[in-house]
Write a protein that holds these residues in place. Structure first.
Motif, short mmCIF file in Angstrom:
data_model
loop_
_atom_site.label_atom_id
_atom_site.label_comp_id
_atom_site.label_asym_id
_atom_site.label_seq_id
_atom_site.Cartn_x
_atom_site.Cartn_y
_atom_site.Cartn_z
N PRO A 239 38.40 -15.76 6.64
CA PRO A 239 38.95 -14.71 5.76
C PRO A 239 39.82 -15.26 4.63
CG PRO A 239 39.99 -14.64 7.93
CD PRO A 239 38.83 -15.58 8.04
N ASN B 168 50.33 -8.82 6.33
CA ASN B 168 48.99 -9.25 6.76
C ASN B 168 49.00 -10.69 7.26
OD1 ASN B 168 45.83 -8.90 6.57
ND2 ASN B 168 46.30 -10.86 5.61
N ASP B 169 49.57 -11.58 6.46
CA ASP B 169 49.52 -13.00 6.79
C ASP B 169 50.46 -13.37 7.93
OD1 ASP B 169 47.87 -12.92 4.62
OD2 ASP B 169 48.87 -14.49 3.49
N LYS C 76 48.04 -11.02 11.23
CA LYS C 76 47.21 -12.18 11.59
C LYS C 76 47.59 -12.72 12.97
CE LYS C 76 44.15 -15.40 10.44
NZ LYS C 76 44.20 -16.35 11.54
N PHE D 40 40.59 -9.72 6.43
CA PHE D 40 41.20 -9.78 7.76
C PHE D 40 40.94 -8.49 8.54
CE2 PHE D 40 43.30 -12.82 5.11
CZ PHE D 40 43.45 -13.93 5.93
N GLN E 299 37.54 -8.82 9.81
CA GLN E 299 37.48 -9.67 10.99
C GLN E 299 37.96 -8.91 12.23
OE1 GLN E 299 40.19 -13.16 11.51
NE2 GLN E 299 38.30 -14.36 11.42
#
Length: 364
Positions: A20, A133-134, A138, A202, A205
């Motif tokens: 991603p 998000n990161d 994640k 993401f 995923q």
């Protein structure tokens, strides 16, 4: 030694089609109008067999990595963020790569670079969304999708490392994002921003880890529609297909390669050492093992293995051969040294399995 660049000094993008982080980088590069083979070279890598050029550029060995020659307009002399030395610029963070590309050309205004208070607020929102998000999303995504990779206790929020608990935590974040979305819209309104393109790979995923569960999840209608539009969009289709999304792994010229019949490779694995020279001949008959450089593989396969059925490509590390005491000599393929100028690597000794970096079905 600096990693080699693409043809005519093009920037080189090391990528992995399904990652991603790499997907979002390719999305930004494509949006900025860069064209593979014209503006940059795309090298699809195997994360299980990382080429030395990638590791020399970025020792952390993750993708994406963009290596920019010094004469590129985006490069600056001397040290600067994302630069390893003065000879080239290395951008090895996906968000930095997206920003680098869009700073050159941003026709969709993904960066929201205006001076208005609204644009400034948008940039702050983008930073907040990408950080969520990161970071936490994640974190939970990885532990939901790959529960066997993580040990209990590595997540303070979920000490037992229960993958369903991580799924629930990720869904809590997704519901917050869902509340921001209007039907047919995007995170910051009616046009996509960097936040949308940075997050969507993401979310994609996450869904792929449990499609039925994701699709049945209540109170996510706007987000499900957002993802569905992304899955069907031309932008994603383009970067998942060649030349952006290569399906064949790039073959480093620093490795050596040997084509083996699948059955003979299995026999070598069972014996703990591989001792076949070429098709139909053993090391004891020839005196060395035939190998090839990357650019010679297609012709070697066509000439000797075209009708052989399943063939395995062995990727061999010359440094490990040296450690094992196996000499490598570049010699003409035929018995007559004057027969031609092209030379092939010959391995004078059995091939230790430890020198084989990868063994994959050969793809012409």
């Amino acid at each position: 030694m600096a990693p080699s660049q693409g043809g005519a000094g093009l920037p080189v993008l090391y990528s992995f089609r399904r990652c991603p982080y790499a997907i979002r980088a390719r999305l930004a590069l494509a949006a900025a109008g860069l064209v593979p083979e014209l503006d940059l070279e795309v090298r699809e890598v195997s994360l299980a067999c990382k080429p030395p050029e990638l590791l020399l550029a970025s020792p952390k060995g993750t993708v994406p990595v963009l290596v920019v020659p010094p004469r590129d307009p985006g490069s600056e002399p001397g040290p600067n963020p994302g630069t390893h030395g003065a000879a080239q610029r290395v951008i090895d963070q996906s968000l930095a790569l997206m920003t680098w590309a869009l700073a050159q050309h941003d026709p969709g205004d993904w960066l929201r670079l205006g001076a208005s208070p609204a644009a400034q607020a948008n940039r702050a929102e983008i930073a907040t969304l990408v950080a969520e998000n990161d970071g936490p999303f994640k974190h939970h995504l990885d532990r939901f999708k790959y529960p066997d990779r993580f040990q209990a206790g590595d997540s303070p929020a979920n000490p037992a490392n229960d993958h369903q608990g991580h799924r629930a935590a990720a869904l809590t974040i997704l519901r917050r994002w869902n509340q921001r979305l209007h039907p047919g819209g995007w995170l910051l309104g009616q046009s996509p921003s960097l936040a949308d393109w940075a997050l969507l790979p993401f979310v994609r995923q996450f869904r792929r880890a449990d499609p039925a569960g994701f699709d049945a999840e209540p109170n996510l209608a706007a987000l499900q529609n957002w993802l569905e539009r992304f899955e069907a969009c031309a932008e994603l289709t383009a970067v998942m297909a060649p030349p952006w999304g290569q399906r064949q792994t790039w073959r480093s010229p620093r490795w050596l390669y040997h084509l083996a019949l699948a059955q003979e490779w299995r026999q070598g694995q069972a014996a703990g050492v591989y001792a076949r020279s070429t098709r139909g001949l053993g090391l004891e008959q020839v005196g060395f093992i035939h190998a090839s450089y990357a650019h010679q593989l297609a012709a070697t396969h066509s000439r000797f293995y075209g009708d052989a059925g399943p063939v395995v490509l062995l990727t061999i590390d010359p440094a490990r051969l040296e450690q094992a005491g196996v000499a490598v000599r570049a010699e003409p393929a035929g018995s007559n040294p004057e027969a031609g100028s092209e030379r092939f690597p010959h391995l004078y000794g059995p091939l230790p399995l430890t020198a084989v970096r990868a063994a994959d079905p050969y793809q012409p």
